[in-house]
Design an enzyme around this catalytic site. Sequence first.
Site, PDB file in Angstrom:
ATOM      1  N   SER A  46       0.849  -1.201   0.000  1.00  0.00           N
ATOM      2  CA  SER A  46       0.000   0.000   0.000  1.00  0.00           C
ATOM      3  C   SER A  46       0.877   1.241   0.000  1.00  0.00           C
ATOM      4  O   SER A  46       1.811   1.329   0.790  1.00  0.00           O
ATOM      5  CB  SER A  46      -0.858   0.077   1.265  1.00  0.00           C
ATOM      6  N   HIS A  77      -4.967  -1.586  -3.375  1.00  0.00           N
ATOM      7  CA  HIS A  77      -4.138  -2.499  -4.159  1.00  0.00           C
ATOM      8  C   HIS A  77      -4.707  -2.626  -5.564  1.00  0.00           C
ATOM      9  O   HIS A  77      -5.860  -3.000  -5.734  1.00  0.00           O
ATOM     10  CB  HIS A  77      -4.101  -3.885  -3.501  1.00  0.00           C
ATOM     11  N   HIS A  99      -3.560 -11.484   0.252  1.00  0.00           N
ATOM     12  CA  HIS A  99      -3.418 -11.515   1.712  1.00  0.00           C
ATOM     13  C   HIS A  99      -4.199 -12.682   2.297  1.00  0.00           C
ATOM     14  O   HIS A  99      -5.253 -13.051   1.781  1.00  0.00           O
ATOM     15  CB  HIS A  99      -3.984 -10.224   2.333  1.00  0.00           C
ATOM     16  N   TYR A 101      -5.931 -12.407   4.939  1.00  0.00           N
ATOM     17  CA  TYR A 101      -7.214 -11.893   5.443  1.00  0.00           C
ATOM     18  C   TYR A 101      -8.287 -11.816   4.371  1.00  0.00           C
ATOM     19  O   TYR A 101      -9.471 -11.662   4.674  1.00  0.00           O
ATOM     20  CB  TYR A 101      -7.047 -10.538   6.156  1.00  0.00           C
ATOM     21  N   GLU A 102      -7.876 -11.933   3.107  1.00  0.00           N
ATOM     22  CA  GLU A 102      -8.877 -11.965   2.039  1.00  0.00           C
ATOM     23  C   GLU A 102      -9.471 -13.367   1.896  1.00  0.00           C
ATOM     24  O   GLU A 102     -10.370 -13.577   1.078  1.00  0.00           O
ATOM     25  CB  GLU A 102      -8.241 -11.524   0.721  1.00  0.00           C
ATOM     26  N   ALA A 129       2.950  -1.750   4.132  1.00  0.00           N
ATOM     27  CA  ALA A 129       2.565  -0.725   5.101  1.00  0.00           C
ATOM     28  C   ALA A 129       2.509  -1.412   6.457  1.00  0.00           C
ATOM     29  O   ALA A 129       2.109  -2.576   6.543  1.00  0.00           O
ATOM     30  CB  ALA A 129       1.201  -0.153   4.751  1.00  0.00           C
ATOM     31  N   MET A 227       0.255  -7.149   7.957  1.00  0.00           N
ATOM     32  CA  MET A 227      -0.600  -8.287   7.591  1.00  0.00           C
ATOM     33  C   MET A 227      -0.120  -8.972   6.318  1.00  0.00           C
ATOM     34  O   MET A 227      -0.932  -9.522   5.572  1.00  0.00           O
ATOM     35  CB  MET A 227      -2.041  -7.803   7.405  1.00  0.00           C
ATOM     36  N   SER A 228       1.177  -8.925   6.080  1.00  0.00           N
ATOM     37  CA  SER A 228       1.674  -9.526   4.828  1.00  0.00           C
ATOM     38  C   SER A 228       3.133  -9.937   5.006  1.00  0.00           C
ATOM     39  O   SER A 228       3.616 -10.065   6.131  1.00  0.00           O
ATOM     40  CB  SER A 228       1.556  -8.507   3.682  1.00  0.00           C
ATOM     41  N   ASN A 251       1.596   4.386  10.718  1.00  0.00           N
ATOM     42  CA  ASN A 251       0.932   4.826  11.966  1.00  0.00           C
ATOM     43  C   ASN A 251       1.669   4.225  13.144  1.00  0.00           C
ATOM     44  O   ASN A 251       2.298   3.174  13.029  1.00  0.00           O
ATOM     45  CB  ASN A 251      -0.527   4.333  11.981  1.00  0.00           C
ATOM     46  N   HIS A 263      -8.023   2.799   8.114  1.00  0.00           N
ATOM     47  CA  HIS A 263      -7.375   2.441   6.853  1.00  0.00           C
ATOM     48  C   HIS A 263      -7.052   3.706   6.048  1.00  0.00           C
ATOM     49  O   HIS A 263      -6.047   3.762   5.342  1.00  0.00           O
ATOM     50  CB  HIS A 263      -8.292   1.508   6.069  1.00  0.00           C
TER      51      HIS A 263
HETATM   52  N1  HPA Z   1      -1.156  -3.009  12.199  1.00  0.00           N
HETATM   53  C1  HPA Z   1      -1.181  -3.951  11.237  1.00  0.00           C
HETATM   54  N2  HPA Z   1      -1.060  -3.690   9.945  1.00  0.00           N
HETATM   55  C2  HPA Z   1      -0.906  -2.407   9.592  1.00  0.00           C
HETATM   56  C3  HPA Z   1      -0.868  -1.366  10.529  1.00  0.00           C
HETATM   57  C4  HPA Z   1      -1.001  -1.685  11.909  1.00  0.00           C
HETATM   58  O1  HPA Z   1      -0.977  -0.812  12.804  1.00  0.00           O
HETATM   59  N3  HPA Z   1      -0.699  -0.214   9.829  1.00  0.00           N
HETATM   60  C5  HPA Z   1      -0.630  -0.549   8.521  1.00  0.00           C
HETATM   61  N4  HPA Z   1      -0.752  -1.886   8.361  1.00  0.00           N
END
Ligand code: HPA
Length: 296
Positions: A46, A77, A99, A101-102, A129, A227-228, A251, A263
């Site tokens: 991302s 994406h 991913h 999670y998908e 990210a 998450m990847s 973040n 997001h």
């Molecule tokens: N946690 C998990 N995945 C993320 C985060 C987070 O804080 N920020 C961007 N992807």
Amino acid sequence: MSRSTAETGSTRPIRPSDQPALIASLAAAVRDRTTIVPEVGIVLGSGLGGLAEDLDDSVAIPFAELPGWPAATAPGHAGRLLLGHLAGRPVVMLQGRFHLYEGFDSGLVVQPVLLFKALGARIVVLTNAAGGLDPSFGPGALMVMRDHINLTGRSPLIGPNADSLGPRFPDLTDAWSPRLRDRLHAAAASEDVPLVEGVYVGLTGPTYETPAEVRMLAALGGHAVGMSTVLECIAARWVGLEVCGVSLVTNAGAGYTGEPLTHEEVLESGKIAGPRLANVIRRFVADLPAAETPPG
Ligand code: HPA
């Protein structure tokens, strides 16, 4: 429930021993479109999709036009495989990724890096990210991954092995290549972009972490969480690709600021820091020694 109703298409389990035939058909589909032999494969997380616009002579293939690949569903994406030249060097890029999670199987999550190898790449650059676990990493920090902790509870290598692709028990001691990490730092110095280094923790998502989880992951030795990436690194090492990568910290980890995570915030920070990371990767590719160019 029978497999035909419960597991369709891209969510069906893919075992390591299934991969050689699946990767061969993917590579054949790419070869129908281009003869470019990439030196480097780059996964654009991302915020980094813009690097795809820097490709010369590019051929773009939407995921859904490749055998067995679904259209990308994750927001932010694009979902394309691109081949072309970056800074004059042949590369393959994945704009978007699959991913867990998908709902995708770990075998599908790693097919892009296996395909990179089949197309000729020797090096893979993984980007993502991530949330900052190290309290000193604010939004926009760029972190070279020095190591990872796989907390997805999954491995793409479970099941009968494909000895033609890689060993049963791959070593991950230097999974994140020290040599390529040095090159990323050198590229960042040339571009005047600050880079930190740390350990990436991979979870499945799709929730962001709880504040207690963020404290736990930091105590475990993590510096960024996402998450990847971890399964892709494992598969890349399995097939002998040299791996490096950078997390774009979008973040502070949950609970550090007292504000909820969104997001939109992740995408916004990606937009701001993405171009700096793109400069680093372009320079990294440009400065790879010519000796690493495959013959022919
Ligand atoms: N946690 C998990 N995945 C993320 C985060 C987070 O804080 N920020 C961007 N992807």
